[in-house]
Write a protein that holds these residues in place. Structure first.
Motif, PDB file in Angstrom:
ATOM      1  N   ARG A 143      18.884  57.776-106.564  1.00  0.00           N
ATOM      2  CA  ARG A 143      20.064  57.523-107.381  1.00  0.00           C
ATOM      3  C   ARG A 143      19.854  56.300-108.267  1.00  0.00           C
ATOM      4  O   ARG A 143      20.246  56.269-109.423  1.00  0.00           O
ATOM      5  CB  ARG A 143      21.277  57.298-106.469  1.00  0.00           C
ATOM      6  CG  ARG A 143      22.563  57.111-107.253  1.00  0.00           C
ATOM      7  CD  ARG A 143      23.761  57.031-106.356  1.00  0.00           C
ATOM      8  NE  ARG A 143      23.693  55.886-105.456  1.00  0.00           N
ATOM      9  CZ  ARG A 143      24.664  55.570-104.603  1.00  0.00           C
ATOM     10  NH1 ARG A 143      25.731  56.328-104.526  1.00  0.00           N
ATOM     11  NH2 ARG A 143      24.553  54.534-103.807  1.00  0.00           N
ATOM     12  N   GLN A 144      19.201  55.282-107.682  1.00  0.00           N
ATOM     13  CA  GLN A 144      18.999  54.041-108.416  1.00  0.00           C
ATOM     14  C   GLN A 144      18.103  54.240-109.633  1.00  0.00           C
ATOM     15  O   GLN A 144      18.332  53.665-110.694  1.00  0.00           O
ATOM     16  CB  GLN A 144      18.380  53.025-107.461  1.00  0.00           C
ATOM     17  CG  GLN A 144      18.266  51.650-108.045  1.00  0.00           C
ATOM     18  CD  GLN A 144      17.601  50.749-107.038  1.00  0.00           C
ATOM     19  OE1 GLN A 144      17.814  50.889-105.845  1.00  0.00           O
ATOM     20  NE2 GLN A 144      16.783  49.850-107.517  1.00  0.00           N
ATOM     21  N   PHE A 145      17.068  55.076-109.471  1.00  0.00           N
ATOM     22  CA  PHE A 145      16.111  55.208-110.563  1.00  0.00           C
ATOM     23  C   PHE A 145      16.410  56.399-111.470  1.00  0.00           C
ATOM     24  O   PHE A 145      15.889  56.492-112.558  1.00  0.00           O
ATOM     25  CB  PHE A 145      14.691  55.322-110.001  1.00  0.00           C
ATOM     26  CG  PHE A 145      14.181  54.002-109.508  1.00  0.00           C
ATOM     27  CD1 PHE A 145      13.625  53.089-110.407  1.00  0.00           C
ATOM     28  CD2 PHE A 145      14.286  53.655-108.179  1.00  0.00           C
ATOM     29  CE1 PHE A 145      13.180  51.866-109.965  1.00  0.00           C
ATOM     30  CE2 PHE A 145      13.839  52.426-107.733  1.00  0.00           C
ATOM     31  CZ  PHE A 145      13.281  51.521-108.619  1.00  0.00           C
ATOM     32  N   GLU A 146      17.288  57.271-110.979  1.00  0.00           N
ATOM     33  CA  GLU A 146      17.578  58.464-111.758  1.00  0.00           C
ATOM     34  C   GLU A 146      18.219  58.110-113.088  1.00  0.00           C
ATOM     35  O   GLU A 146      17.956  58.749-114.098  1.00  0.00           O
ATOM     36  CB  GLU A 146      18.517  59.371-110.963  1.00  0.00           C
ATOM     37  CG  GLU A 146      18.034  60.795-110.888  1.00  0.00           C
ATOM     38  CD  GLU A 146      18.739  61.528-109.767  1.00  0.00           C
ATOM     39  OE1 GLU A 146      18.150  62.474-109.240  1.00  0.00           O
ATOM     40  OE2 GLU A 146      19.871  61.118-109.412  1.00  0.00           O
ATOM     41  N   THR A 147      19.050  57.060-113.081  1.00  0.00           N
ATOM     42  CA  THR A 147      19.746  56.666-114.308  1.00  0.00           C
ATOM     43  C   THR A 147      18.735  56.328-115.398  1.00  0.00           C
ATOM     44  O   THR A 147      18.967  56.590-116.566  1.00  0.00           O
ATOM     45  CB  THR A 147      20.654  55.448-114.062  1.00  0.00           C
ATOM     46  OG1 THR A 147      19.900  54.512-113.299  1.00  0.00           O
ATOM     47  CG2 THR A 147      21.882  55.857-113.295  1.00  0.00           C
ATOM     48  N   LEU A 148      17.610  55.755-114.991  1.00  0.00           N
ATOM     49  CA  LEU A 148      16.555  55.457-115.961  1.00  0.00           C
ATOM     50  C   LEU A 148      15.785  56.724-116.300  1.00  0.00           C
ATOM     51  O   LEU A 148      15.322  56.920-117.415  1.00  0.00           O
ATOM     52  CB  LEU A 148      15.602  54.410-115.393  1.00  0.00           C
ATOM     53  CG  LEU A 148      16.276  53.083-115.057  1.00  0.00           C
ATOM     54  CD1 LEU A 148      15.327  52.183-114.296  1.00  0.00           C
ATOM     55  CD2 LEU A 148      16.767  52.394-116.312  1.00  0.00           C
ATOM     56  N   GLY A 149      15.658  57.575-115.290  1.00  0.00           N
ATOM     57  CA  GLY A 149      15.143  58.919-115.484  1.00  0.00           C
ATOM     58  C   GLY A 149      13.776  58.973-116.121  1.00  0.00           C
ATOM     59  O   GLY A 149      12.918  58.125-115.894  1.00  0.00           O
ATOM     60  N   THR A 150      13.577  59.959-116.966  1.00  0.00           N
ATOM     61  CA  THR A 150      12.277  60.148-117.618  1.00  0.00           C
ATOM     62  C   THR A 150      12.292  59.468-118.980  1.00  0.00           C
ATOM     63  O   THR A 150      11.561  59.822-119.878  1.00  0.00           O
ATOM     64  CB  THR A 150      11.988  61.638-117.797  1.00  0.00           C
ATOM     65  OG1 THR A 150      13.133  62.240-118.372  1.00  0.00           O
ATOM     66  CG2 THR A 150      11.669  62.291-116.480  1.00  0.00           C
ATOM     67  N   ASN A 151      13.179  58.459-119.127  1.00  0.00           N
ATOM     68  CA  ASN A 151      13.321  57.820-120.432  1.00  0.00           C
ATOM     69  C   ASN A 151      12.626  56.474-120.521  1.00  0.00           C
ATOM     70  O   ASN A 151      12.816  55.748-121.473  1.00  0.00           O
ATOM     71  CB  ASN A 151      14.810  57.629-120.746  1.00  0.00           C
ATOM     72  CG  ASN A 151      15.288  58.769-121.609  1.00  0.00           C
ATOM     73  OD1 ASN A 151      14.496  59.338-122.356  1.00  0.00           O
ATOM     74  ND2 ASN A 151      16.553  59.100-121.498  1.00  0.00           N
TER      75      ASN A 151
END
Ligand SMILES: Nc1ncnc2c1ncn2[C@@H]1O[C@H](COP(=O)(O)OP(=O)(O)OP(=O)(O)O)[C@@H](O)[C@H]1O
Ligand SMILES: [Mg+2]
Lengths: 396, 243
Positions: free
Chosen positions: A43-51
């Motif tokens: 969840r923590q890193f998903e916001t940054l995602g593949t961007n």
């Protein structure tokens, strides 16, 4: 009938059931903990995602003969911006840890990043007050800064820091133009709000004793271009650093994806390990049932003799004892589900993890617990069924 | 849950065959190297409706014979034909079926389930026969009434007298309406007056319901009541007298 027999020895029944319940509960809790930890990282890193791609100086390989890491320089940044076709943003970050002081004399040591206005976009910053410094600030090396909330609170308490002046390090007096909204903590507990941002040019003029940038934050043009961007970034940086084909990279690429994948891998191994431990305690629970049923069979030999003498068949007597084992197992499994789901929920709540009890795991462990109980109940049941009625009747 | 008859077992077809027919029945127990003969060749025919008493010194093999008659045990050699069917070599599963449907057993020490009420004890065979609960309840009343214990329906054995316990055991033996009742010293644990009343009950069952009864006893007075008196010694029938 089975229920009445178990009620005759409530203490013993309770202990048996408890053994299996702990097994089932531990299984559910362990798997859920591992899953909860994984989801919280994701969840923590998903916001940054593949961007996001991050470049750091230095090689991952620590082989002999690798020349010292070349710093990430303005030349690298210029080359990337000029030549890359897959990259939307390239934002350099220079970093030092420095003391920040107010005019009133309050001091707070923190991480100071010299960067560009686009950093706010790439890091997805939201502002509680004011905003990011702009291109003019960058172009003219203005003495302005943006604070994370931890720094703002440490220096100004409940007061509004906007427009206040602070001194960064020994030499840079700067005006606060923005406060970034709270971002919380990482899974490992480090504070995401403990930082100060200043324009890269200002950093270089007043704080500049660093060699090169500590990282380049890079955004690919689209998620679809992520792998292409990773590849192009590597190629261009190798060219910029003049690396020969045989030489390893002298920089390291990182993306949130990497961390998510690592977390998933870790939690998979951890989950399997915990599940294995829990499965063992399940087996122990099953052995408990076997033990209690064996005791029960030898205590009730006379009763079994009576049942057999008046016409109960071996199959029926087997069934009766299996039914008792099944009842024990079902009660144990049910208690275990309550125990496991309850403790998972409490831990998830305390750690602020997303809820992660999967019904598949609950069904699996309850089913497994029941099967274990019945399988281990089979040995005593068979012993009961095989008793010779004449011999059994003689036992009092 | 009703148990079907094992395939190898043929139900008795007519009432014309003897209830029990033993031919050269031998039972030996293996004590290590030694084999101890307990029954040394018993030939015996019991007609339907007979009341047979079995007497003999201790260790003469009365209980052993009764256990074989009751399909609780198997003969080492010889034939046992029950109601026209050879039951000498049934599997344990088949033996249980025969016991349940054709034989009632009464023991010296009652052998009631201590945690079950009189009614529950009585209908235990019906439970194994797959009879439904409501029907079992009805039969429990009927059977307890038959043995004169309707008022003890909900009592557990520890709250019953010895005579009452034996009546419950007799009611249980009758639950599946067997034609053969085997009793191993049924009055042995009772005082003489209570014993007499139990004997009276058995005689009544014999007279009114034409039940075939084999009764083991040490009491010559009890043995006198039977229509046929057999005396055993050393695993053989020594005397066989009809009244
Ligand atoms: N399981 C066994 N193993 C070895 N010997 C046995 C076994 N059961 C019985 N016997 C022996 O067989 C003999 C006959 O026993 P049985 O119980 O039939 O005698 P009984 O006529 O009923 O005597 P009682 O009047 O004392 O009840 C006895 O000598 C006994 O020791
Ligand atoms: Mg005996």
């Amino acid at each position: 009938m089975a229920a009445r027999v178990l009620r005759r020895h409530p203490g013993r029944t309770l202990l048996t059931v408890l053994g299996l319940a702990i097994g089932v509960g531990a299984f559910i809790a362990m798997v859920s903990f591992a899953e909860g930890a994984r989801r919280s990282v994701v969840r923590q890193f998903e916001t940054l995602g593949t961007n996001l791609l991050r470049v750091r100086p230095g090689s991952r390989a620590r082989a002999e003969g690798v020349r010292p890491a070349m710093p990430l320089s303005d030349a690298d940044v210029r080359l990337l911006r000029r030549e890359a076709t897959t990259l939307a943003l390239v934002v350099p970050v220079a970093r030092r840890t420095l003391a920040v002081t107010t005019e009133a004399g309050r001091v707070h040591r923190t991480r100071v990043d010299g960067t560009e206005p686009d950093y706010a976009r790439i890091a997805g910053l939201r502002f509680a007050a004011g905003g990011m410094f702009d291109a003019t600030d960058l172009g003219t090396s203005n003495r302005v800064c943006v604070l994370g909330v931890t720094v703002a609170r440490a220096l100004f308490g409940e007061r509004d820091p906007l427009g206040e002046r602070v001194r960064i390090g020994p030499a840079l007096p700067a005006r606060v133009v923005g406060v970034v909204a709270a971002q919380g903590r990482t899974t490992t507990g480090s504070d995401l709000d403990d930082f100060v941002l200043v324009p890269r040019t200002t950093f270089a003029l007043f704080l500049g004793a660093t060699e090169g940038y500590s990282s380049l934050e890079v955004r690919p043009r689209s998620a679809a271009l992520f792998e292409a961007a990773r590849h192009e970034l590597t190629t261009l940086l190798r060219r910029s650093h003049g690396l020969g084909p045989a030489e390893p990279d002298d920089f390291t690429l990182w993306s949130p994806e990497d961390t998510i994948r690592a977390a998933e891998e870790t939690s998979r191994i951890l989950g399997a390990l915990l599940a294995a431990i829990a499965a063992i305690s399940l087996l122990v629970g099953g052995i408990g049932i076997m033990n209690i049923q064996l005791v029960s069979v030898s205590e009730r030999t006379h009763e079994i003799g009576i049942r057999a003498a008046i016409g109960g068949s071996p199959a029926q007597i087997l069934r009766q004892f299996l039914a008792e084992a099944l009842l024990l197992a079902l009660v144990g499994a049910t208690a275990g589900v309550l125990l496991g789901v309850g403790s998972s929920w409490i831990v998830a709540h305390a750690m602020q993890w997303p809820p992660s009890v999967s019904w598949r795991v609950v069904a699996l462990s309850a089913g497994f617990g029941t099967v274990v109980g019945v399988l281990f109940g089979y040995v005593p049941a068979r012993r009961a069924a095989r008793l010779d009625p004449i011999v059994a009747l003689r036992r009092e | 849950m009703r148990e079907p008859a094992p395939r190898s077992y043929r139900a008795p077809s007519t009432a014309l065959v003897p209830a029990v027919e033993l031919r050269g029945l031998v039972k030996t127990y293996d004590e290590g190297e030694l084999s101890v003969p307990v029954l040394r060749g018993i030939d015996l025919c019991i007609e339907p409706g007979e009341f047979v008493s079995l007497r003999g010194p201790s260790g003469s093999g009365k209980s052993t014979l009764l256990n074989i008659l009751g399909c609780l045990d198997r003969p080492t050699a010889g034939r046992y034909v029950l109601g026209g069917t050879d039951v000498s070599a049934l599997t344990r599963e088949e033996q249980a079926w025969v016991r349940l449907h054709h034989i009632g057993f009464v023991f010296q020490s009652f052998h009631l389930l201590p945690d079950a009420t009189a009614a529950e004890n009585v209908v235990l065979p019906l439970f194994y026969a797959g009879v439904r609960r409501a029907e079992r309840e009805r039969r429990a009343r009927e059977l307890l009434e038959r043995v004169g214990l309707a008022h003890r329906f909900d009592h557990v054995p520890s709250r019953l007298s010895g005579g009452e316990r034996q009546r419950v055991a007799i009611a249980r033996a009758l639950a599946c309406r067997p034609r053969l009742l085997l009793a191993d010293e049924p009055t042995g644990a009772l005082d003489s007056r209570t014993g007499a009343s139990i004997l009276e009950l058995l005689l009544d069952l014999h007279r009114r319901e034409r039940l075939t009864i084999v009764l083991v006893t040490h009491d010559p007075g009890v043995a006198e009541a039977a229509s046929r008196r057999i005396f055993m010694r050393d695993g053989r029938i020594e005397d066989d007298a009809r009244a």
